[in-house]
Design a protein around this motif. Structure first.
Motif, PDB file in Angstrom:
ATOM      1  N   ARG A 153      13.350  11.902 -20.565  1.00 24.43           N
ATOM      2  CA  ARG A 153      13.560  13.148 -19.838  1.00 24.43           C
ATOM      3  C   ARG A 153      12.488  13.296 -18.776  1.00 24.43           C
ATOM      4  NH1 ARG A 153      11.792  18.403 -20.090  1.00 24.43           N
ATOM      5  NH2 ARG A 153      13.331  20.000 -19.537  1.00 24.43           N
ATOM      6  N   HIS A 154      12.897  13.492 -17.536  1.00 20.58           N
ATOM      7  CA  HIS A 154      11.954  13.612 -16.435  1.00 20.58           C
ATOM      8  C   HIS A 154      12.048  15.015 -15.837  1.00 20.58           C
ATOM      9  CE1 HIS A 154      11.324   9.327 -16.612  1.00 20.58           C
ATOM     10  NE2 HIS A 154      12.606   9.094 -16.434  1.00 20.58           N
ATOM     11  N   PRO A 155      10.911  15.611 -15.510  1.00 18.55           N
ATOM     12  CA  PRO A 155      10.974  16.918 -14.852  1.00 18.55           C
ATOM     13  C   PRO A 155      11.577  16.771 -13.465  1.00 18.55           C
ATOM     14  CG  PRO A 155       8.730  16.037 -14.796  1.00 18.55           C
ATOM     15  CD  PRO A 155       9.534  15.120 -15.682  1.00 18.55           C
ATOM     16  N   PRO A 156      12.229  17.804 -12.952  1.00 23.90           N
ATOM     17  CA  PRO A 156      12.849  17.698 -11.624  1.00 23.90           C
ATOM     18  C   PRO A 156      11.810  17.579 -10.518  1.00 23.90           C
ATOM     19  CG  PRO A 156      12.924  19.965 -12.392  1.00 23.90           C
ATOM     20  CD  PRO A 156      12.412  19.143 -13.536  1.00 23.90           C
ATOM     21  N   HIS A 157      12.109  16.769  -9.545  1.00 23.13           N
ATOM     22  CA  HIS A 157      11.252  16.645  -8.359  1.00 23.13           C
ATOM     23  C   HIS A 157      12.045  16.844  -7.077  1.00 23.13           C
ATOM     24  CE1 HIS A 157       7.459  15.302 -10.160  1.00 23.13           C
ATOM     25  NE2 HIS A 157       8.187  14.606 -11.016  1.00 23.13           N
ATOM     26  N   LYS A 230       5.256  15.435  -4.834  1.00 26.57           N
ATOM     27  CA  LYS A 230       4.878  14.501  -5.896  1.00 26.57           C
ATOM     28  C   LYS A 230       6.085  13.714  -6.407  1.00 26.57           C
ATOM     29  CE  LYS A 230       1.096  17.436  -7.525  1.00 26.57           C
ATOM     30  NZ  LYS A 230       0.553  18.216  -8.676  1.00 26.57           N
ATOM     31  N   SER A 231       7.200  13.830  -5.743  1.00 28.98           N
ATOM     32  CA  SER A 231       8.413  13.163  -6.188  1.00 28.98           C
ATOM     33  C   SER A 231       8.235  11.647  -6.214  1.00 28.98           C
ATOM     34  CB  SER A 231       9.573  13.515  -5.235  1.00 28.98           C
ATOM     35  OG  SER A 231      10.690  12.697  -5.496  1.00 28.98           O
ATOM     36  N   PRO A 232       8.778  10.983  -7.244  1.00 25.86           N
ATOM     37  CA  PRO A 232       8.719   9.516  -7.282  1.00 25.86           C
ATOM     38  C   PRO A 232       9.519   8.871  -6.160  1.00 25.86           C
ATOM     39  CG  PRO A 232      10.134  10.358  -9.031  1.00 25.86           C
ATOM     40  CD  PRO A 232       9.429  11.549  -8.444  1.00 25.86           C
ATOM     41  N   ALA A 233      10.316   9.666  -5.436  1.00 23.26           N
ATOM     42  CA  ALA A 233      11.054   9.122  -4.295  1.00 23.26           C
ATOM     43  C   ALA A 233      10.113   8.693  -3.179  1.00 23.26           C
ATOM     44  CB  ALA A 233      12.050  10.155  -3.767  1.00 23.26           C
ATOM     45  N   PHE A 234       8.861   9.174  -3.207  1.00 20.97           N
ATOM     46  CA  PHE A 234       7.887   8.805  -2.181  1.00 20.97           C
ATOM     47  C   PHE A 234       7.051   7.585  -2.578  1.00 20.97           C
ATOM     48  CE2 PHE A 234       8.556  13.351  -1.181  1.00 20.97           C
ATOM     49  CZ  PHE A 234       8.980  13.193   0.128  1.00 20.97           C
ATOM     50  N   LYS A 235       7.437   6.957  -3.679  1.00 18.40           N
ATOM     51  CA  LYS A 235       6.769   5.725  -4.082  1.00 18.40           C
ATOM     52  C   LYS A 235       7.665   4.533  -3.759  1.00 18.40           C
ATOM     53  CE  LYS A 235       4.186   7.860  -7.861  1.00 18.40           C
ATOM     54  NZ  LYS A 235       3.914   7.860  -9.324  1.00 18.40           N
ATOM     55  N   LYS A 236       7.061   3.401  -3.488  1.00 17.86           N
ATOM     56  CA  LYS A 236       7.832   2.208  -3.143  1.00 17.86           C
ATOM     57  C   LYS A 236       8.599   1.691  -4.351  1.00 17.86           C
ATOM     58  CE  LYS A 236       5.028   0.485   0.704  1.00 17.86           C
ATOM     59  NZ  LYS A 236       4.254  -0.670   1.224  1.00 17.86           N
ATOM     60  N   ALA A 237       9.793   1.188  -4.096  1.00 19.14           N
ATOM     61  CA  ALA A 237      10.595   0.580  -5.161  1.00 19.14           C
ATOM     62  C   ALA A 237       9.919  -0.696  -5.649  1.00 19.14           C
ATOM     63  CB  ALA A 237      11.991   0.275  -4.647  1.00 19.14           C
ATOM     64  N   ILE A 238      10.192  -1.033  -6.899  1.00 19.49           N
ATOM     65  CA  ILE A 238       9.660  -2.286  -7.460  1.00 19.49           C
ATOM     66  C   ILE A 238      10.830  -3.129  -7.961  1.00 19.49           C
ATOM     67  CG2 ILE A 238       7.474  -1.225  -8.127  1.00 19.49           C
ATOM     68  CD1 ILE A 238       8.536  -1.237 -11.038  1.00 19.49           C
ATOM     69  N   ASP A 242      14.542 -10.162 -15.078  1.00 24.18           N
ATOM     70  CA  ASP A 242      14.807  -9.992 -16.501  1.00 24.18           C
ATOM     71  C   ASP A 242      15.827 -11.054 -16.906  1.00 24.18           C
ATOM     72  OD1 ASP A 242      15.201  -9.171 -19.080  1.00 24.18           O
ATOM     73  OD2 ASP A 242      16.227  -7.292 -18.582  1.00 24.18           O
ATOM     74  N   GLY A 243      15.328 -12.217 -17.292  1.00 23.60           N
ATOM     75  CA  GLY A 243      16.214 -13.341 -17.582  1.00 23.60           C
ATOM     76  C   GLY A 243      16.919 -13.783 -16.310  1.00 23.60           C
ATOM     77  N   ASN A 244      18.265 -13.776 -16.318  1.00 19.55           N
ATOM     78  CA  ASN A 244      19.055 -14.163 -15.147  1.00 19.55           C
ATOM     79  C   ASN A 244      19.400 -12.976 -14.255  1.00 19.55           C
ATOM     80  OD1 ASN A 244      19.131 -16.905 -15.790  1.00 19.55           O
ATOM     81  ND2 ASN A 244      20.906 -16.643 -17.129  1.00 19.55           N
ATOM     82  N   HIS A 245      18.724 -11.874 -14.450  1.00 13.93           N
ATOM     83  CA  HIS A 245      19.032 -10.663 -13.692  1.00 13.93           C
ATOM     84  C   HIS A 245      17.859 -10.237 -12.806  1.00 13.93           C
ATOM     85  CE1 HIS A 245      22.013 -10.463 -16.941  1.00 13.93           C
ATOM     86  NE2 HIS A 245      22.741  -9.714 -16.121  1.00 13.93           N
ATOM     87  N   LEU A 246      18.212  -9.629 -11.689  1.00 14.52           N
ATOM     88  CA  LEU A 246      17.238  -8.963 -10.831  1.00 14.52           C
ATOM     89  C   LEU A 246      17.301  -7.468 -11.146  1.00 14.52           C
ATOM     90  CD1 LEU A 246      15.267  -8.817  -8.359  1.00 14.52           C
ATOM     91  CD2 LEU A 246      17.321  -8.478  -6.943  1.00 14.52           C
ATOM     92  N   VAL A 247      16.157  -6.870 -11.419  1.00 10.14           N
ATOM     93  CA  VAL A 247      16.085  -5.444 -11.723  1.00 10.14           C
ATOM     94  C   VAL A 247      15.272  -4.747 -10.631  1.00 10.14           C
ATOM     95  CG1 VAL A 247      15.371  -3.686 -13.385  1.00 10.14           C
ATOM     96  CG2 VAL A 247      16.204  -5.919 -14.192  1.00 10.14           C
ATOM     97  N   ILE A 248      15.841  -3.667 -10.106  1.00  7.52           N
ATOM     98  CA  ILE A 248      15.158  -2.867  -9.094  1.00  7.52           C
ATOM     99  C   ILE A 248      15.015  -1.447  -9.627  1.00  7.52           C
ATOM    100  CG2 ILE A 248      15.282  -1.913  -6.753  1.00  7.52           C
ATOM    101  CD1 ILE A 248      16.881  -4.411  -5.945  1.00  7.52           C
ATOM    102  N   GLU A 249      13.813  -0.901  -9.578  1.00 12.08           N
ATOM    103  CA  GLU A 249      13.550   0.455 -10.063  1.00 12.08           C
ATOM    104  C   GLU A 249      12.949   1.305  -8.952  1.00 12.08           C
ATOM    105  OE1 GLU A 249      11.100   0.203 -13.527  1.00 12.08           O
ATOM    106  OE2 GLU A 249      12.719  -0.534 -14.814  1.00 12.08           O
ATOM    107  N   TRP A 250      13.471   2.522  -8.847  1.00  7.13           N
ATOM    108  CA  TRP A 250      12.959   3.474  -7.855  1.00  7.13           C
ATOM    109  C   TRP A 250      13.433   4.868  -8.220  1.00  7.13           C
ATOM    110  CZ3 TRP A 250      15.629   6.216  -3.736  1.00  7.13           C
ATOM    111  CH2 TRP A 250      14.751   6.881  -2.858  1.00  7.13           C
ATOM    112  N   ASN A 251      12.596   5.838  -7.972  1.00  9.75           N
ATOM    113  CA  ASN A 251      12.957   7.244  -8.150  1.00  9.75           C
ATOM    114  C   ASN A 251      13.448   7.519  -9.583  1.00  9.75           C
ATOM    115  OD1 ASN A 251      13.272   9.904  -7.177  1.00  9.75           O
ATOM    116  ND2 ASN A 251      15.452   9.554  -6.780  1.00  9.75           N
TER     117      ASN A 251
END
Length: 333
Positions: A153-157, A230-238, A242-251
Motif C-alpha cells: 500500500r502506497h500513500p497517494p502522491h 515528493k512523488s516517485p514519478a520524479f525519480k528515474k525508472a530502473i 529477471d531470468g529471461n525477462h526484462l523488468v522495468i520499475e517506475w512510479n
C-alpha cells in the motif's frame, strides 16, 4: 556556523536549526525512521506570533503540523494540563540542559515566550485547542515500521481529475475540489490569488502552478493533475533482468517483458525522437501531449527500446489503467 549564517543570509539560530534538521534527515533516511521533536502547543502559539510580527498571513496558523512526512510532534497531543504534569515530572526526575540563549531578550522569539505567553496564560488561553483549531488529525499517516518490506500500500502522491469533471464545476466548487485533493496529500488549501491565477490560465492552452509542496497542471482539453513534489514519478525508472525477462520499475509500478535474447532495454524521451506506429512514424512529444502528460514529467516516462530504437511508450507505469503506446509493437526487419 557564523560563516554559514552569513552565506545563507540567515540568523545564527535559524542556521543552526537548518543544519540540525539536515543532519537528522540524513540519519532518518539511513535507518528508515522518522524524527521526533519536542515541540508542543505552547511552542505553536509562540511561532504564530513570531510569524505574524514578521508580516505572515493566514499560513502562519498552519505552522508546526503534527507530521510533515519527516518530523512527528508527539507532545502536541497533550492538553495544557497534561503538558504541565509532564514538565513537573521531567524537572524532578531528569536533568535538563537549558540552552543559555533561551533567556536572551535580544531574540524576538524569547521576548514572545517570556513576556507575551504569560499574559495569554493569565487570560486562560487554551494552547491545545488553538493548535487543533488549525490542524487535522485525520491527515496523519504514520508508518513507524520503516523496515517492513511486505506492504504494497502506497500513500497517494498524484491525482488525475478528468477534464469533464473540471468543466462541469463552478468556480467555488473547483477550488473545493483542488483543496480536497491537497488535503488527501497532507497539504494546505491554495491561496485564493493562486487559485484564481491558475483558473484564468486554464481558460487558455495550458495552466501551471507550482508552490513549495506540489504542482498543478492542466492542458486546455486535458485532465487536471495535482502532483506532490515528493512523488516517485520524479525519480528515474530502473530496469533489471529477471531470468529471461526484462523488468522495468517506475512510479511504484512494474512492467515485465519476455526478452531471452536481451534485445530490449529501458530508455527515455529526447527532443525530436519519433516512434514507429502502424501508419508510419510519430513524434514522441506529440504522443505525450495527446496523453496529457505534464511537460515537466515527460523526460521521466519510461520508453521501451528495441536495440537502439524506441518502440513503445510505457504509459501504464504512469497510471495503471493507461495503455502503452502503441498497443502493438512494430519492429522493422
Amino acid at each position: 556556523m557564523p560563516k554559514l549564517s552569513l552565506k545563507l543570509k540567515r540568523g545564527l539560530e535559524e542556521t543552526g536549526r537548518l543544519v540540525r534538521y539536515h543532519q537528522l534527515k540524513k540519519i532518518s533516511q539511513k535507518y528508515q525512521s522518522i524524527i521526533l521533536t519536542g515541540h508542543h502547543c505552547k511552542d505553536y502559539t509562540e511561532s504564530i506570533f513570531l510569524h505574524l510580527t514578521r508580516g505572515g498571513g493566514k499560513k502562519s496558523f498552519y505552522t508546526l503540523p503534527p507530521f510533515d512526512g519527516e518530523r512527528f510532534l508527539p507532545l502536541v497531543f497533550l492538553e495544557d494540563s497534561e503538558l504541565r504534569e509532564l514538565y513537573q515530572f521531567v524537572e524532578t526526575e531528569m536533568r535538563i540542559f537549558e540552552d543559555e540563549s533561551n533567556a536572551d531578550p535580544i531574540y524576538k522569539r524569547n521576548r514572545i515566550r517570556l513576556e507575551l505567553l504569560p499574559i495569554l496564560e493569565k487570560e486562560k488561553w487554551n494552547f491545545f485547542k488553538t493548535y487543533w483549531n488549525f490542524h487535522d488529525k485525520s491527515q496523519l499517516n504514520l508508518q513507524f515500521d520503516g523496515h517492513n518490506k511486505n506492504t504494497t500500500r502506497h500513500p497517494p502522491h498524484l491525482f488525475r481529475i478528468p477534464h469533464e469533471t473540471w468543466v462541469s464545476l463552478g468556480l467555488p466548487a473547483k477550488k473545493d475540489l483542488i483543496d480536497f485533493h491537497l488535503k488527501l496529500l497532507g497539504m494546505y488549501p491554495l491561496y485564493k490569488s493562486g487559485f484564481e491565477n491558475f483558473h484564468l490560465q486554464s481558460e487558455g492552452e495550458r495552466a501551471f502552478l507550482e508552490n513549495k509542496n506540489c504542482y498543478l497542471y492542466k492542458s486546455k482539453f486535458g485532465d487536471l493533475f495535482i502532483i506532490d513534489k515528493k512523488s516517485p514519478a520524479f525519480k528515474k525508472a530502473i530496469s533489471y533482468r529477471d531470468g529471461n525477462h526484462l523488468v522495468i520499475e517506475w512510479n511504484q509500478n512494474r512492467f515485465k517483458l519476455s526478452d531471452p535474447d536481451e534485445k530490449y532495454h529501458l530508455g527515455s524521451w529526447h527532443h525530436g525522437q519519433k516512434i514507429q506506429i502502424r501508419s508510419g512514424n510519430k513524434e514522441i512529444s506529440e504522443c505525450m501531449r495527446e496523453n496529457g502528460i505534464p511537460f515537466f514529467l515527460r523526460t521521466f516516462i519510461p520508453i521501451l527500446y528495441f536495440e537502439n530504437e524506441p518502440i513503445q511508450i510505457l504509459f501504464s507505469l504512469f497510471f495503471k489503467n493507461e495503455k502503452n503506446y502503441p498497443k502493438r509493437i512494430y519492429l522493422e526487419r
